[in-house]
Design a protein around this motif. Sequence first.
Motif, PDB file in Angstrom:
ATOM      1  N   VAL A 438       4.888   8.521  -7.261  1.00  0.00           N
ATOM      2  CA  VAL A 438       3.812   7.773  -7.916  1.00  0.00           C
ATOM      3  C   VAL A 438       2.453   8.253  -7.405  1.00  0.00           C
ATOM      4  N   ARG A 439       1.458   8.085  -8.254  1.00  0.00           N
ATOM      5  CA  ARG A 439       0.089   8.490  -7.890  1.00  0.00           C
ATOM      6  C   ARG A 439      -0.574   7.304  -7.203  1.00  0.00           C
ATOM      7  N   VAL A 440      -1.185   7.578  -6.073  1.00  0.00           N
ATOM      8  CA  VAL A 440      -1.709   6.492  -5.240  1.00  0.00           C
ATOM      9  C   VAL A 440      -3.096   6.872  -4.735  1.00  0.00           C
ATOM     10  N   ARG A 441      -3.967   5.864  -4.621  1.00  0.00           N
ATOM     11  CA  ARG A 441      -5.235   6.089  -3.921  1.00  0.00           C
ATOM     12  C   ARG A 441      -5.141   5.403  -2.564  1.00  0.00           C
ATOM     13  N   ILE A 442      -5.490   6.132  -1.513  1.00  0.00           N
ATOM     14  CA  ILE A 442      -5.367   5.582  -0.162  1.00  0.00           C
ATOM     15  C   ILE A 442      -6.553   4.662   0.112  1.00  0.00           C
ATOM     16  N   THR A 443      -6.222   3.450   0.604  1.00  0.00           N
ATOM     17  CA  THR A 443      -7.278   2.455   0.844  1.00  0.00           C
ATOM     18  C   THR A 443      -7.492   2.181   2.320  1.00  0.00           C
ATOM     19  N   ASP A 444      -6.496   2.478   3.131  1.00  0.00           N
ATOM     20  CA  ASP A 444      -6.592   2.105   4.546  1.00  0.00           C
ATOM     21  C   ASP A 444      -5.750   3.055   5.386  1.00  0.00           C
ATOM     22  N   ALA A 445      -6.149   3.240   6.642  1.00  0.00           N
ATOM     23  CA  ALA A 445      -5.402   4.182   7.489  1.00  0.00           C
ATOM     24  C   ALA A 445      -5.275   3.666   8.910  1.00  0.00           C
ATOM     25  N   ALA A 446      -4.067   3.795   9.459  1.00  0.00           N
ATOM     26  CA  ALA A 446      -3.854   3.569  10.891  1.00  0.00           C
ATOM     27  C   ALA A 446      -3.209   4.842  11.426  1.00  0.00           C
ATOM     28  N   THR A 447      -2.981   4.911  12.748  1.00  0.00           N
ATOM     29  CA  THR A 447      -2.476   6.163  13.320  1.00  0.00           C
ATOM     30  C   THR A 447      -1.168   6.582  12.661  1.00  0.00           C
ATOM     31  N   ASN A 448      -0.260   5.602  12.471  1.00  0.00           N
ATOM     32  CA  ASN A 448       1.075   5.981  11.992  1.00  0.00           C
ATOM     33  C   ASN A 448       1.360   5.671  10.537  1.00  0.00           C
ATOM     34  N   SER A 449       0.441   5.058   9.838  1.00  0.00           N
ATOM     35  CA  SER A 449       0.720   4.787   8.429  1.00  0.00           C
ATOM     36  C   SER A 449      -0.559   4.604   7.627  1.00  0.00           C
ATOM     37  N   LEU A 450      -0.388   4.748   6.309  1.00  0.00           N
ATOM     38  CA  LEU A 450      -1.506   4.565   5.380  1.00  0.00           C
ATOM     39  C   LEU A 450      -1.150   3.425   4.435  1.00  0.00           C
ATOM     40  N   ALA A 451      -2.171   2.833   3.821  1.00  0.00           N
ATOM     41  CA  ALA A 451      -1.918   1.866   2.753  1.00  0.00           C
ATOM     42  C   ALA A 451      -2.622   2.393   1.514  1.00  0.00           C
ATOM     43  N   GLY A 452      -2.036   2.103   0.346  1.00  0.00           N
ATOM     44  CA  GLY A 452      -2.652   2.611  -0.878  1.00  0.00           C
ATOM     45  C   GLY A 452      -2.374   1.717  -2.067  1.00  0.00           C
ATOM     46  N   VAL A 453      -3.066   2.048  -3.189  1.00  0.00           N
ATOM     47  CA  VAL A 453      -2.794   1.324  -4.440  1.00  0.00           C
ATOM     48  C   VAL A 453      -2.373   2.340  -5.492  1.00  0.00           C
ATOM     49  N   ARG A 454      -1.472   1.895  -6.366  1.00  0.00           N
ATOM     50  CA  ARG A 454      -1.018   2.795  -7.436  1.00  0.00           C
ATOM     51  C   ARG A 454      -2.115   2.970  -8.466  1.00  0.00           C
ATOM     52  N   ILE A 455      -2.261   4.202  -8.906  1.00  0.00           N
ATOM     53  CA  ILE A 455      -3.244   4.406  -9.979  1.00  0.00           C
ATOM     54  C   ILE A 455      -2.564   4.969 -11.220  1.00  0.00           C
ATOM     55  N   ALA A 456      -1.266   5.251 -11.130  1.00  0.00           N
ATOM     56  CA  ALA A 456      -0.516   5.694 -12.315  1.00  0.00           C
ATOM     57  C   ALA A 456       0.960   5.484 -12.046  1.00  0.00           C
TER      58      ALA A 456
END
Length: 456
Positions: A438-456
């Motif tokens: 899935v296509r995602v835009r990254i919204t947040d970052a920590a050392t070991n993981s990212l958070a994102g929202v789907r854009i498609a």
Amino acid sequence: MSEQTTLPADNQRKVFIKTYGCQMNVYDSERMGEALAADGYQPTEVIEDADLILLNTCHIREKAAEKVYSALGRYRDLKAERLKQGRETMIGVAGCVAQAEGEEILRRAPDVDVVIGPQTYHRLPEALRKAKTGERVVDTEYAVEDKFDYLPKKERGVRPKNVSAFLTVQEGCDKFCTFCVVPYTRGSEISRSTKQIVDEARRLAENGVREITLLGQNVNAWHGESADGADWGLGDLVFHLAEIDGIERLRYTTSHPRDMDERLMQAHRDLPKLMPYLHLPVQAGSDKILKAMNRRHTAEEYLALIERIRAARPDIAMSGDFIVGFPGETEEDFQATLALVEKVRYAQAFSFKYSPRPGTPGAELGDQVPEAEKADRLQRLQAMLTRHQLEFAQSRVGLEMDILLEKPGRNSGQLIGRSPWLQSVVIDGGEAEIGDLVRVRITDAATNSLAGVRIA
Ligand code: SAM
Ligand code: SF4
């Protein structure tokens, strides 16, 4: 075996497999699980239910080996407990500790029934049958036959556990870095045939796998033949595997700097399916230490290599392994490691205190670094590596990227996938399913993981 105990019917036996160490052990555990399944063993996650406890072990550092002995101590009590309930438990030790210590395991752990090396685990069912007659079995000879020819092949339509799978293409190592046990426990370098690898990759794709990570202790030393007899290196193999329908992503690990060739760099330049991530251990930044480690390259050569790789694939993320406190390492040598790290800015890395391994040349060297010094250097190195890892993660915020969804997240509706740079990305899944890209835009970052929202 005791006569008062009952054994479950052959198709109701359960096996609990515990895996230590690297991805190659994860792969081997899966293959052993399949070989045992063909012999009637069902996997269990509940150790108390297991008729067979199998430890797939790692010998790379002393701590890793000691962990195995302390686990065996616990399993001894468990075995006794089950015996009181009239249930037999067999205990097997596989992997590199098995290979390195063989009979010594039987001596130190009297409840172990089978010891089997990494090159002979296709014979595990046979060893277990022998052990059932009361014989304690050690099978660590390097087999003449190729184990992969004797292991069960996954049927079409059998769903693998994961959308991302490992595929071992190469085993063993002839490099003899002076700190390392691998050449002794895994033997000399061998490459699986192109046909075996391509067949396995096709079977994985047919079963729903979308990402394959090619594995080898020295994966980029892989060499083989094409169907028309041409000499192939890993780069050629990657180009070929990228043509398999259904396989969307390819990765490989672990590489040695000496074996990064032009073709592999071309693959990074030309193949969108080859993910922009490279685990390329350097171990140290001081030429004196690199020489003592027998790494056969200097810090400058390593940095020049990375420059070429980055020219081929500018967004590539580098990953590495480091050892601090190799015999003779001074503060100045250690500063050279920090300077190299500062230049490369790894997106991710593993770092260890040097652990002398019996039988390796490093263990015989004088001038061993005191434990407290090693601990202090490790802490300073890790602080820098973690800072760079976080900075790399933060540099992804705002970017759009494809994520391969691999598993459910902690909260309901969440799914976790991987970025092209091997980072975990948490999203709200919505309609998406595990296995989707899935296509995602990254919204947040920590050392070991990212958070994102789907854009498609
Ligand atoms: N083949 C890979 C390479 O050349 O870098 C590495 C294989 S080894 C399984 C994984 C890592 O364990 C090494 O890169 C090294 O950093 C670490 N390692 C190996 N032997 C070690 C030792 N004696 N003490 C501490 N770390 C060790
Ligand atoms: Fe060990 Fe890797 Fe060196 Fe081989 S190249 S001896 S596996 S560290």
